[in-house]
Design a protein around this motif. Structure first.
Motif, mmCIF file in Angstrom:
data_model
loop_
_atom_site.group_PDB
_atom_site.id
_atom_site.type_symbol
_atom_site.label_atom_id
_atom_site.label_comp_id
_atom_site.label_asym_id
_atom_site.label_seq_id
_atom_site.Cartn_x
_atom_site.Cartn_y
_atom_site.Cartn_z
ATOM 1 N N ASP A 2 52.677 41.980 -12.804
ATOM 2 C CA ASP A 2 52.908 42.270 -11.217
ATOM 3 C C ASP A 2 53.940 41.693 -10.934
ATOM 4 N N VAL A 3 54.563 41.970 -9.782
ATOM 5 C CA VAL A 3 55.688 41.335 -9.180
ATOM 6 C C VAL A 3 55.420 41.326 -7.910
ATOM 7 N N GLU A 4 55.626 40.125 -7.041
ATOM 8 C CA GLU A 4 55.387 40.264 -5.659
ATOM 9 C C GLU A 4 56.822 39.494 -5.179
ATOM 10 N N ALA A 5 57.699 40.023 -4.429
ATOM 11 C CA ALA A 5 58.901 39.349 -4.041
ATOM 12 C C ALA A 5 59.309 39.451 -2.574
ATOM 13 N N THR A 6 60.154 38.483 -2.057
ATOM 14 C CA THR A 6 60.562 38.579 -0.699
ATOM 15 C C THR A 6 62.201 38.502 -0.811
ATOM 16 N N VAL A 7 62.798 39.393 -0.169
ATOM 17 C CA VAL A 7 64.211 39.364 -0.250
ATOM 18 C C VAL A 7 64.833 39.443 1.010
ATOM 19 N N ASP A 8 66.031 38.715 1.249
ATOM 20 C CA ASP A 8 66.838 38.948 2.099
ATOM 21 C C ASP A 8 68.327 38.878 1.786
ATOM 22 N N GLY A 9 69.299 39.272 2.729
ATOM 23 C CA GLY A 9 70.680 39.135 2.529
ATOM 24 C C GLY A 9 71.275 40.226 2.099
ATOM 25 N N GLY A 10 72.594 40.370 1.851
ATOM 26 C CA GLY A 10 73.571 41.360 1.359
ATOM 27 C C GLY A 10 73.572 42.297 2.498
ATOM 28 N N PHE A 11 74.066 43.441 2.371
ATOM 29 C CA PHE A 11 74.500 44.299 3.005
ATOM 30 C C PHE A 11 73.291 44.963 4.183
ATOM 31 N N GLN A 12 72.142 44.949 3.411
ATOM 32 C CA GLN A 12 70.951 45.452 4.360
ATOM 33 C C GLN A 12 69.920 44.348 4.866
ATOM 34 N N GLY A 13 70.540 42.968 4.699
ATOM 35 C CA GLY A 13 69.958 42.048 5.067
ATOM 36 C C GLY A 13 69.693 41.802 6.597
ATOM 37 N N ASN A 14 69.138 40.650 7.222
ATOM 38 C CA ASN A 14 68.988 40.692 8.566
ATOM 39 C C ASN A 14 70.312 40.242 9.340
ATOM 40 N N TRP A 15 70.943 39.518 8.539
ATOM 41 C CA TRP A 15 72.225 39.005 9.198
ATOM 42 C C TRP A 15 73.113 40.049 9.655
ATOM 43 N N THR B 224 75.366 37.613 -1.690
ATOM 44 C CA THR B 224 74.580 36.883 -0.629
ATOM 45 C C THR B 224 73.108 37.099 -0.526
ATOM 46 N N ALA B 225 72.545 37.742 -1.379
ATOM 47 C CA ALA B 225 70.981 38.016 -1.469
ATOM 48 C C ALA B 225 70.341 36.989 -2.105
ATOM 49 N N ARG B 226 69.184 36.596 -1.378
ATOM 50 C CA ARG B 226 68.270 35.587 -2.003
ATOM 51 C C ARG B 226 66.670 35.930 -1.980
ATOM 52 N N ALA B 227 66.150 35.646 -3.137
ATOM 53 C CA ALA B 227 64.899 36.476 -3.400
ATOM 54 C C ALA B 227 64.027 35.237 -3.974
ATOM 55 N N ASP B 228 62.683 35.331 -3.770
ATOM 56 C CA ASP B 228 61.565 34.586 -3.980
ATOM 57 C C ASP B 228 60.855 35.740 -4.606
ATOM 58 N N VAL B 229 60.737 35.231 -6.088
ATOM 59 C CA VAL B 229 60.004 36.270 -6.956
ATOM 60 C C VAL B 229 58.541 35.713 -7.371
ATOM 61 N N LYS B 230 57.594 36.332 -7.714
ATOM 62 C CA LYS B 230 56.378 35.778 -8.152
ATOM 63 C C LYS B 230 55.949 36.672 -9.179
ATOM 64 N N LEU B 231 55.854 36.337 -10.529
ATOM 65 C CA LEU B 231 55.499 37.089 -11.427
ATOM 66 C C LEU B 231 53.967 36.751 -11.945
ATOM 67 N N ILE B 232 53.220 37.936 -12.101
ATOM 68 C CA ILE B 232 51.871 37.672 -12.264
ATOM 69 C C ILE B 232 51.570 38.311 -13.674
ATOM 70 N N ALA B 233 50.998 37.600 -14.699
ATOM 71 C CA ALA B 233 50.473 38.112 -15.916
ATOM 72 C C ALA B 233 49.349 39.164 -15.716
ATOM 73 N N ASN B 234 48.858 39.797 -16.771
ATOM 74 C CA ASN B 234 47.780 40.617 -16.901
ATOM 75 C C ASN B 234 47.925 41.373 -15.801
ATOM 76 N N GLY B 235 48.910 42.330 -15.528
ATOM 77 C CA GLY B 235 48.905 43.294 -14.402
ATOM 78 C C GLY B 235 49.174 44.648 -14.831
#
Lengths: 433, 428
Positions: free
Chosen positions: A364-377, A315-326
């Motif tokens: 380089d990676v920038e991510a925002t994650v929510d959900g799962g056992f440690q999520g907000n809900w 139940t975890a959802r992530a928005d991932v942003k992958l940046i080159a030359n990092g």
């Protein structure tokens, strides 16, 4: 399929009852051999007429067919003692012995072609009956139509009315494997896979040939060339070999044997001579289309390209942003990865796509994650004593999926296939909370 | 002869067929099928060989520093490892009992390597520079070491301690101060003897078990200096026991070890002497406290069914007097810690774990004014120096020294020293 009957008791039983037994046996040579011995031993308890017939059948050579040999034993024993006991049917399926010949003679090619034309006509008629386009009437539509027209509640599905292509009803012709006398054509017939072992012997002949060739070149003073480069190919799998090269199934050991033998050929110097023979058993890594939608590269303010993608696990959802030359920095919800994940296993899951391809400290990676056992809900509604920052494996899996699907735009299609075989792209979505 | 050869061949042939049918291992099968006179070495050509390039860490040449005295270290020696001499290491962390000066993992690694090395880093040099310029005629300075977990706060404290030991300072150690604030025995029956009502002040509580251990470490650290320091007043312990003026501190320590009933009071007397005496009669004093924020929080102990506060403990009261700047001729160094806090208290912390949130109101009032020393994670140069040291000790071999292995270590652990040690301990 095996009915274990004690054969001695069967024949010496003198009680009166009707009995019909069929022994369906496997196609192992041992069983057939046992059958023969057992029948020959107990032949004296049978009628004289049947004895003669039996001996003729059993002593004839039996070919190794991949079908069950059925022994149909029937004997009717009357209730009264003074009536003559008849062991009426003690037959061996003689048809099975020379079945190949029979089949070949029975169904000629013209006959089968006639049946095929009938079938095609019948399908078009069915389509016209149902009111649909006859050109686009598929096999499934045929089945549904017949279920509609001839409904049956029989439990045995082969007994229901069917309309199938003649190639299914009349099985393919089996080539003659033996003479009339019973002598097989192939010199490796009594190994149960003559085709496979034949290929292995062929490979060994090639090896011997290369040995003599290498000796000649050594005498002339030439150095051996570079080893064979097979490129981005892989060996045929066991199932492919069963389908294409052979007609029967083989075990894992045999498959491994076969491949070691050909790898042995590949190791030899001057093996380019038999490259055609080797490449019959090699396949290129197939590239398939991207299945999770379209991703595009964008350019940021620094001039570096980046890709946005989504990943999920449980139940975890992530928005991932992958940046080159990092330089290998990974930030999750504003924090660096080493602070967010206390456990090293979670960090490893996030980094496995890079390790798998040998690309570390380049993105380089920038991510925002929510959900799962440690999520907000769960933090709001769940119990409070397990929230110490350790149970975040679902979040890690979500980020991993996001990275592996975003990194495909920076990579060649052969490496994408390697990732698929590593299990990074095609995931099974499980809803387990 | 011919018959024997023939029978051998036949038996070999039959063995071949039987093996193939029975399902022997692949290795034997391949040998018979290939039917060659080749040796076994041809089959082992697929051994794994490290063809990958070596990483940056294996090209570093300067790994160690020759000087074992921190007084002579300078900024040129940053990221080098220096060895603590065996005698000093035995005084700091003896093998008889585990005083928690160094972490258990560090002690095991030192016994594996056969030597104890510390890295020279910038905050350590900063601290030592401050300590070099202490004025014994002026009030005591307080230094607080703070930083993230695993960055090396305790190690900088031990570095300063080593400097003071080599320059003959008197050291008051307080390692892992959380032990003072919780019971040592987990069973209730044994806990009864840990807290007793003190004879000096009935409102306070003694800790004989903890103070015994403290006196042992104190006596073992400062072996010879204690004999030279003398008391200035008379102390009466009970009707029959008393120690007069001019008794050496070593005698006091022996008395405290023999009489656990008076051990906490002995400690109080030692601290009082330190505060009263000058630089003429006494060497400089270093008060080294690890996990100083334990003194300003809650205790995990109960007496008579009621929870115990830090003001009730006599050890703590005397110790807090020394943490203040009423006295001269010395220095106070304290390192903060977050791992020992209970979970209920960590959730109350502000994000970022600022040092003043850990100290609280009480601690800030007591320790103000002070100097903060911030310990940061490794720089890139220091990471490579650490890995080069592990290569020198043969702690890492082969695969983890390649460029790919190094990149993996750096990507996973970041620049956190504790993560690198814990991760490399499981590698080869």
């Amino acid at each position: 399929m095996l009915y274990l009957v004690t054969p001695l008791n069967f024949f010496l039983d003198s009680r009166c009852y009707h009995k019909r037994v069929t022994l369906y046996l496997c196609n192992f040579a041992m069983w057939n051999h046992c059958l023969k011995c057992f029948a020959l031993r107990n032949i004296n308890s049978l009628n004289a007429d049947i004895q003669v017939q039996l001996r003729q059948c059993l002593l004839a050579p039996v070919t190794m067919v991949n079908k069950p040999i059925s022994l149909v034993i029937e004997r009717y024993i009357s209730t009264s003692q003074h009536l003559h006991r008849k062991i009426r049917l003690m037959t061996v399926d003689r048809d099975n012995v020379n079945l190949q010949l029979k089949k070949q003679v029975r169904y000629s090619e013209d006959y089968i072609q006639h049946k095929i034309d009938e079938h095609n006509l019948g399908v078009r008629r069915l389509a016209a009956m149902m009111g649909e386009d006859p050109d686009s009437f598929t096999n499934e539509d045929v089945k549904k139509a017949i279920q509609y027209l001839f409904p049956s509640s029989l439990t045995a599905k082969p007994a229901r009315p069917q309309m199938e292509h003649p190639s299914v009803v009349f099985p393919a012709k089996i080539k003659l494997q033996a003479n009339k006398e019973g002598r097989p054509h192939h010199y490796l017939f009594y190994t149960r896979q003559p085709a496979l072992y034949g290929l292995m012997h062929e490979a060994y002949d090639c090896i011997l040939d290369l040995h003599s060739y290498a000796d000649k070149m050594r005498k002339m003073g030439q150095r051996p060339p570079k080893p064979l480069d097979l490129g981005l190919t892989h060996w045929l799998s066991k199932e492919d070999i069963e389908k294409e090269v052979l007609s029967s199934k083989i075990s894992d050991d045999l498959y491994n044997q076969f491949i070691t033998q050909i790898e042995r050929l590949v190791e030899e110097p001057y093996s380019e001579k038999y490259k055609d023979f080797i490449m019959k058993f090699r396949r290129k890594l197939v590239q398939r289309e991207l299945s999770t939608g379209t991703l595009e590269k964008e350019v940021g303010k620094d001039g570096r390209e980046f890709v946005r993608c989504q990943g999920f696990r449980k139940t975890a959802r992530a928005d991932v942003k992958l940046i080159a030359n990092g330089s290998g920095k990974i930030t999750i919800n504003g924090k660096p990865m080493q602070e967010f994940f206390n456990i090293i296993a979670d960090r490893e899951t996030v980094v496995t796509p890079f390790i798998f391809l040998g690309i570390l400290l380049r993105f380089d990676v920038e991510a925002t994650v929510d959900g799962g056992f440690q999520g907000n809900w769960m933090m709001l509604h769940g119990k409070q004593y397990f929230h110490d920052g350790t149970r975040k494996s679902a979040m890690a899996g979500a980020i991993r999926y996001g990275i592996s699907s975003a990194i495909r735009l920076f990579i060649s299609p052969e490496q994408i296939e390697i990732m698929r075989r590593g299990g990074l792209i095609d995931i099974i979505f499980k809803l387990v909370c | 002869m011919h018959l024997q050869k023939r029978s051998k061949l036949l038996s070999d042939c039959f063995r071949c067929m039987s093996l193939m049918e029975k399902g022997m291992s692949l290795r034997f099968k391949s040998r018979y099928i290939c039917l060659t006179n080749r040796s076994m070495s041809d089959f082992t050509k697929h051994r794994y060989e490290n063809v990958a390039d070596l990483g940056h860490a294996s090209y570093i040449e300067n790994i160690r520093c020759d000087e074992s005295d921190p007084t002579n270290h300078s900024m040129d020696d940053v990221s080098l490892m220096y060895t603590i001499p065996v005698e000093h290491y035995k005084r700091m962390s003896p093998a008889k009992w585990n005083n928690k000066a160094f972490s258990h993992r560090f002690q095991r690694m030192c016994s594996a390597f056969g030597e104890s090395c510390l890295m020279i880093r910038k905050p350590g040099l900063e601290l030592v520079n401050y300590l070099k310029h202490t004025n014994p005629e002026k009030a005591v300075n307080r230094y607080i070491i703070h930083g993230k977990t695993g960055c090396g706060k305790s190690m900088t404290l031990q570095y300063a301690l080593h400097y003071c030991m080599s320059n003959n300072w008197l050291i008051l150690p307080a390692y892992h101060f959380w032990d003072n604030v919780k019971f040592n025995y987990h069973t209730k029956l044994k806990r009864k003897g840990e807290l007793t009502v003190s004879q000096f002040n009935k409102d306070r509580l003694d800790q004989p078990v903890y103070s015994l251990k403290w006196l042992e470490t104190f006596g073992w650290l400062n072996q010879k200096l204690l004999g030279e320091i003398k008391t200035t007043t008379k102390y009466i312990w009970s009707k029959h026991e008393s120690s007069e003026e001019g008794t050496s501190l070593s005698a006091l320590v022996d008395l405290g070890k023999a009489r656990p009933r008076h051990s906490t009071d002995v400690i109080g007397c030692i601290m009082k002497e330190i505060r009263l005496q000058d630089h003429t009669t006494m060497p400089s004093v270093l008060v080294a406290v690890d996990c100083i924020n334990a003194a300003f929080g809650k205790t995990l102990m109960k007496y008579d069914g009621k929870p115990v506060t830090t003001d009730q403990l006599s050890f703590m009261c005397n110790f807090k007097k020394i943490l203040s700047n009423d006295w001269k001729n010395g220095a106070v160094v304290g390192a903060l810690d977050t791992l020992g806090l209970r979970q209920s208290e960590t959730t109350d912390l502000v994000e970022g774990e600022h040092p003043y949130d850990l100290l609280g109101r009480e601690g800030f009032d007591l320790l103000d004014p002070h100097i903060l020393i911030h310990v940061q994670p490794y720089t890139d140069q220091e990471v490579l120096a650490q890995l080069a040291y592990y290569k020198d000790c043969k702690w890492l071999i082969d695969r983890s020294l390649t460029a790919a292995g190094e990149a993996e270590i750096i990507q996973l652990c970041g620049n956190n020293p504790a993560d690198i040690t814990n991760y490399c301990a499981g590698l080869y």
